[in-house]
Design an enzyme around this catalytic site. Structure first.
Site, PDB file in Angstrom:
ATOM      1  N   GLY A  97       0.808  -1.214   0.000  1.00  0.00           N
ATOM      2  CA  GLY A  97       0.000   0.000   0.000  1.00  0.00           C
ATOM      3  C   GLY A  97       0.839   1.261   0.000  1.00  0.00           C
ATOM      4  N   ARG A 100       3.766   6.057   2.064  1.00  0.00           N
ATOM      5  CA  ARG A 100       4.220   7.444   2.223  1.00  0.00           C
ATOM      6  C   ARG A 100       3.662   8.346   1.134  1.00  0.00           C
ATOM      7  NH1 ARG A 100      10.002   7.687  -0.427  1.00  0.00           N
ATOM      8  NH2 ARG A 100       9.939   5.841  -1.732  1.00  0.00           N
ATOM      9  N   ASP A 127       8.547   5.520   8.087  1.00  0.00           N
ATOM     10  CA  ASP A 127       8.219   6.823   8.663  1.00  0.00           C
ATOM     11  C   ASP A 127       7.334   7.663   7.744  1.00  0.00           C
ATOM     12  OD1 ASP A 127       9.970   7.663   6.666  1.00  0.00           O
ATOM     13  OD2 ASP A 127      11.614   8.073   8.054  1.00  0.00           O
ATOM     14  N   ARG A 185      -1.439  -0.129  -9.930  1.00  0.00           N
ATOM     15  CA  ARG A 185      -0.329  -1.054 -10.151  1.00  0.00           C
ATOM     16  C   ARG A 185      -0.837  -2.488 -10.316  1.00  0.00           C
ATOM     17  NH1 ARG A 185       3.850   1.627  -6.804  1.00  0.00           N
ATOM     18  NH2 ARG A 185       3.012   3.672  -6.281  1.00  0.00           N
ATOM     19  N   ASP A 259       4.519  -4.510  -7.423  1.00  0.00           N
ATOM     20  CA  ASP A 259       3.895  -3.292  -6.921  1.00  0.00           C
ATOM     21  C   ASP A 259       4.525  -2.038  -7.520  1.00  0.00           C
ATOM     22  OD1 ASP A 259       6.034  -4.350  -5.055  1.00  0.00           O
ATOM     23  OD2 ASP A 259       5.862  -2.323  -4.266  1.00  0.00           O
ATOM     24  N   ASN A 260       5.556  -2.208  -8.346  1.00  0.00           N
ATOM     25  CA  ASN A 260       6.156  -1.079  -9.057  1.00  0.00           C
ATOM     26  C   ASN A 260       5.854  -1.123 -10.552  1.00  0.00           C
ATOM     27  OD1 ASN A 260       7.309  -0.078  -6.721  1.00  0.00           O
ATOM     28  ND2 ASN A 260       9.254  -1.141  -7.036  1.00  0.00           N
ATOM     29  N   ASP A 269       7.723   4.619 -10.018  1.00  0.00           N
ATOM     30  CA  ASP A 269       8.539   4.446  -8.810  1.00  0.00           C
ATOM     31  C   ASP A 269      10.029   4.397  -9.119  1.00  0.00           C
ATOM     32  OD1 ASP A 269       6.502   4.656  -7.074  1.00  0.00           O
ATOM     33  OD2 ASP A 269       6.402   2.552  -6.507  1.00  0.00           O
TER      34      ASP A 269
END
Length: 500
Positions: A97, A100, A127, A185, A259-260, A269
């Site tokens: 998911g 960021r 983060d 994606r 996922d890219n 990405d």
């Protein structure tokens, strides 16, 4: 006496359109961006701003700096982090998911997304931040590939902040605003198939077909399962075209996880990417890729592997293994046809020509492999070779081309054979077309490293200069030849990983 009238304030109220964010709660979570302290502009794209309908002078508006740094919301925006899953380095990673990134909405047919705007429910142990280093690399690369004619996501702007972010070392934070017709994606489809959420899987597939692949609805049974096999085939063809362009340009993506992979065949990405310096088919640009899974020469095969993963994700809708196999069966032919077209253009050969004496449709293929072997044998600089070949064809001076080889006898023999098979190829306008096919300026790793170091010191003019050169990569740009020269020795020690 009244003073001069003040200019009206710059405002932008996007006309948000229905899009991915309206599919429903199963597709993501509403999240507010996390504010960044002391944001400042690093760069922007006037071309992308025009596509979105931003007013002139928009980058002077404090409210837009706040919006594109995550410190405020654009009017009417409802940020969304989307959920997807995927295979990473060939292994099922489960739910991933937008850890960021936040989708702000859709404007003028383009999704607008903040990348680096803070934690989301899908951040896992991350983060939610991006760092200035990697954000500059994506900002420049997305514009560079677009100028080279390669399908890609685009970048509107880049905002920096002194906020510290821990990676291998402590770096400064940044937020990139990227746009694309869709950021869906392969992993989105894998996610719902793996969870047996077949209603959502069908909803997503129908959304993609209706928005981006309407030709899939033109078959004899447009409302039946055939449209999902047609979608798989269409994505396969777009992906084959994309990979052919990458291979011809010497572009290494570095982390081709499912996922890219873009459902629209876009370059998506930008992590540990690289344009080749010396030609090495086995080059690995990602130092985290210890097994060489994503080595340059393996990219087409990995793309096909990922398409098989997409086929598995769509199988509950296709429900016919033979139909899925047929949808993917043409990938290799599509790739090779597109790659051949790319390489013929690089060689200055016409794209379509009837076979004639001494010139068959197979001659170019017979000549290409020996040429690639010559380049690989001495790891000749990929971009400089093709540019010098173009210049030699235009000017008749072949010595600068020969100087690229420690042992020029091999290239001499190859050129002799080439000219015998194609005696008239470098006459008239052909050579000029080669100069518009083989770029002079590419985003080398060392160029990116230089502007990153300067930007980290608060100097953004070098980044803007490089951005302008990359926007017109086929032009000569007198006075800037240093940007198109051989990489310095220290460039070989640049290490690029998935860390960002």
């Amino acid at each position: 006496m009244a003073g001069p009238a003040l200019p009206p304030p710059i405002t932008w109220q996007p006309a948000w359109q229905p899009g991915f964010a309206d599919l429903g709660p199963a597709f993501g979570r509403a999240v507010l961006p996390t504010p960044l302290p002391a944001p400042y502009w690093v760069g922007h794209s006037a071309e992308v701003a025009a596509l979105l309908g931003l007013p002139e002078g928009w980058q002077q508006a404090p409210e837009l700096l706040a919006a594109f740094s995550g410190n405020a919301l654009l009017p009417g925006s409802q940020p969304l982090a989307s959920v997807y899953s995927g295979h990473q380095f060939g292994v099922w990673a489960g739910q991933l998911g937008d850890g960021r990134a936040l989708l702000l909405g859709q404007v003028n047919g383009l999704e607008v997304q903040l990348k680096g705007s803070g934690r989301t429910p899908y951040s896992r142990m991350g983060d939610g931040r991006a760092v200035l280093r990697s954000s500059i690399r994506e900002f420049l690369a997305s514009q560079a590939l677009h100028a080279l004619g390669v399908p890609t996501t685009r970048a509107l702007c880049l905002v920096g902040s002194p906020a510290p972010v821990q990676r291998e070392t402590v770096e400064s934070a940044a937020v990139l605003t990227r746009v694309a017709p869709s950021l869906i994606r392969f992993g989105h489809f894998e996610h719902f198939a793996a969870r047996r959420q077949y209603a959502e899987l069908r909803q997503l597939a129908d959304f993609v077909i209706e928005r981006h692949y309407p030709a899939c609805l033109q078959g004899p049974d447009p409302t039946g399962r055939a449209r999902y096999a047609a979608l798989l085939q269409a994505v396969s063809e777009r992906t084959a075209q994309l990979l052919a362009q990458w291979q011809a340009l010497g572009f290494c993506h570095g982390v081709l996880n499912t996922d890219n992979m873009s459902i629209l065949g876009l370059t998506l990405d930008y992590g540990p990417y690289q344009f080749l310096d010396g030609y090495d088919p086995g080059h690995i640009c990602n130092h985290s890729d210890h097994q060489g899974r994503y080595a340059f020469e393996r990219q087409p095969a990995i793309a096909l592997w990922n398409l098989h993963a997409l086929a598995q994700g769509l199988m509950p809708l296709i429900d016919d293994a033979l139909a899925a196999e047929r949808a993917l069966a043409g990938f290799e032919d599509s790739f090779h046809a597109a790659y051949r077209q790319q390489m013929r253009a690089k060689l200055g050969l016409p794209q379509a020509h009837p076979p004639s004496q001494g010139d068959s449709q197979d001659n170019d293929l017979q000549l290409l492999q020996p040429l690639l072997a010559l380049l690989a044998g001495e790891q000749v600089d990929w971009a400089i070779f093709w540019r010098r070949l173009s210049q030699a064809a235009a000017q008749g001076d072949w010595e600068r081309l020969r100087a690229l080889f420690l042992q020029p006898a091999g290239i001499d023999a190859w050129l002799l054979q080439f000219k015998e098979l194609f005696p008239n190829v470098y006459q008239g306008e052909t050579a000029d077309l080669m100069l518009k096919t083989n770029p002079k300026y590419l985003l080398r790793n060392y160029l990116a490293e230089q502007v990153i170091a300067q930007a980290q010191d608060g100097q953004f003019d070098p980044l803007q200069t490089l951005q302008q050169l990359l926007a017109r990569p086929f032009d000569e740009h007198p006075g800037f030849d240093a940007y198109a020269g051989f990489p310095p020795d220290w460039a070989a020690d640049i290490s690029i990983s998935c860390s960002s």
